[in-house]
Design a protein around this motif. Structure first.
Motif, mmCIF file in Angstrom:
data_model
loop_
_atom_site.group_PDB
_atom_site.id
_atom_site.type_symbol
_atom_site.label_atom_id
_atom_site.label_comp_id
_atom_site.label_asym_id
_atom_site.label_seq_id
_atom_site.Cartn_x
_atom_site.Cartn_y
_atom_site.Cartn_z
ATOM 1 N N ARG A 115 0.854 -1.180 0.000
ATOM 2 C CA ARG A 115 0.000 0.000 0.000
ATOM 3 C C ARG A 115 0.895 1.237 0.000
ATOM 4 N NH1 ARG A 115 -2.530 -3.080 3.952
ATOM 5 N NH2 ARG A 115 -1.732 -1.732 5.616
ATOM 6 N N PRO A 116 0.466 2.329 -0.628
ATOM 7 C CA PRO A 116 1.316 3.528 -0.708
ATOM 8 C C PRO A 116 1.841 3.992 0.645
ATOM 9 C CG PRO A 116 -0.548 3.757 -2.189
ATOM 10 C CD PRO A 116 -0.783 2.491 -1.413
ATOM 11 N N SER A 117 1.011 3.920 1.691
ATOM 12 C CA SER A 117 1.457 4.371 3.012
ATOM 13 C C SER A 117 2.560 3.476 3.556
ATOM 14 C CB SER A 117 0.282 4.388 3.991
ATOM 15 O OG SER A 117 -0.274 3.077 4.144
ATOM 16 N N GLN A 118 2.489 2.179 3.272
ATOM 17 C CA GLN A 118 3.536 1.262 3.721
ATOM 18 C C GLN A 118 4.838 1.503 2.966
ATOM 19 O OE1 GLN A 118 1.226 -2.374 2.962
ATOM 20 N NE2 GLN A 118 1.553 -2.918 5.112
ATOM 21 N N GLU A 119 4.732 1.717 1.666
ATOM 22 C CA GLU A 119 5.929 1.953 0.870
ATOM 23 C C GLU A 119 6.593 3.266 1.292
ATOM 24 O OE1 GLU A 119 9.029 1.408 -1.636
ATOM 25 O OE2 GLU A 119 7.532 -0.044 -0.974
ATOM 26 N N LYS A 120 5.779 4.281 1.599
ATOM 27 C CA LYS A 120 6.346 5.549 2.070
ATOM 28 C C LYS A 120 7.063 5.343 3.406
ATOM 29 C CE LYS A 120 5.240 10.408 2.894
ATOM 30 N NZ LYS A 120 6.021 10.518 4.135
#
Length: 248
Positions: A115-120
């Motif tokens: 998920r984008p938040s995890q990758e960030k």
């Protein structure tokens, strides 16, 4: 350990390269359907082929050659029958010794898309480590490492796990200074020239403490929240830090 001779630095770079290559090989081998025990076996084989000994096994009788922590597990995960799946965040921590020298490294990898938040969070976790390493140097305050990481974390709305610290390393896995805060602190010590240490912040979206699970090893975030960790072993010099845990 405090390095005073070139042969000491050479020995540290040798084991640093071994643990870095081992971690990279494990990360490249990860695939959905693999168990963490199978992934650990790859790491064990790489260490053995390089003539190195797993530090957690030799020092603490840890039930694995490496620590593999998946998703809710934030550190010291025991390799076993857990099956890796697409979308997992996998922390691989490799520490080992050879010819009396120890090095320690770790990183949080993604298996497939996150998920984008995890990758960030994962990208920022690596950046937090780099910011801490930039504060390593002969004569500099030890607290500067955590202060710089803390500013970065606070500015981006993150928290830091405050009972998992960086540490001295070199002649053993954990040695003086045994606890180096990677969060803001009032530590008054300064970094000696040649000091060998890890820099390993645990960056989170809400976690504050690491709590031990029922198996006596695996650590979990309290409160429950995503956590990433990145780690290098470095040597303090007049010109900053030498990172010894680089593949090659």
């Amino acid at each position: 350990m405090t390095i005073t001779q070139q042969d000491q630095l050479d020995g540290l770079k040798d084991i640093g390269r071994i643990v870095a290559n081992t971690m990279r090989a494990m990360a490249r081998a990860m695939e959905p359907g693999m168990t963490t025990a199978e992934l650990d076996r790859i790491g064990a084989d790489h260490l053995a082929a390089a003539g190195a000994l797993s530090a957690p096994q030799a020092t603490y009788d840890f039930p694995g050659a490496t620590c593999i922590s998946v998703n809710e597990e934030i550190a010291h995960g025991i390799p076993g029958d857990r099956i890796l799946a697409e979308g997992d965040m996998v922390n691989i921590d490799v520490s080992a010794s050879k010819n009396g020298y120890f090095a320690d490294t770790g990183a949080t990898y993604r298996l497939g898309r996150l998920r984008p938040s995890q990758e960030k969070l994962r990208r920022d976790g690596k950046r937090a480590m780099e910011i801490g390493i930039a504060r390593v140097g002969a004569g500099k305050p030890l607290a500067g490492i955590g202060q710089a990481i803390g500013r970065f974390a606070e500015a981006r709305g993150y928290t830091l796990i405050r009972n998992l610290a960086s540490h001295g390393v070199g002649h053993s896995l954990h040695e003086y200074p045994e606890e180096i805060p990677t969060w803001p602190s009032q530590d008054k010590r300064r970094i000696d020239k040649g000091l060998v240490l890890t820099v390993e912040p645990f960056l989170s979206r809400g976690g504050l403490w690491a709590e031990e699970g029922d198996d006596g090893w695996t650590l979990y975030s309290d409160p429950a929240a995503p956590v990433v960790q990145f780690e290098h072993t470095v040597v303090a010099t007049d010109r900053g830090a030498i990172v010894v845990t680089l593949p090659g």
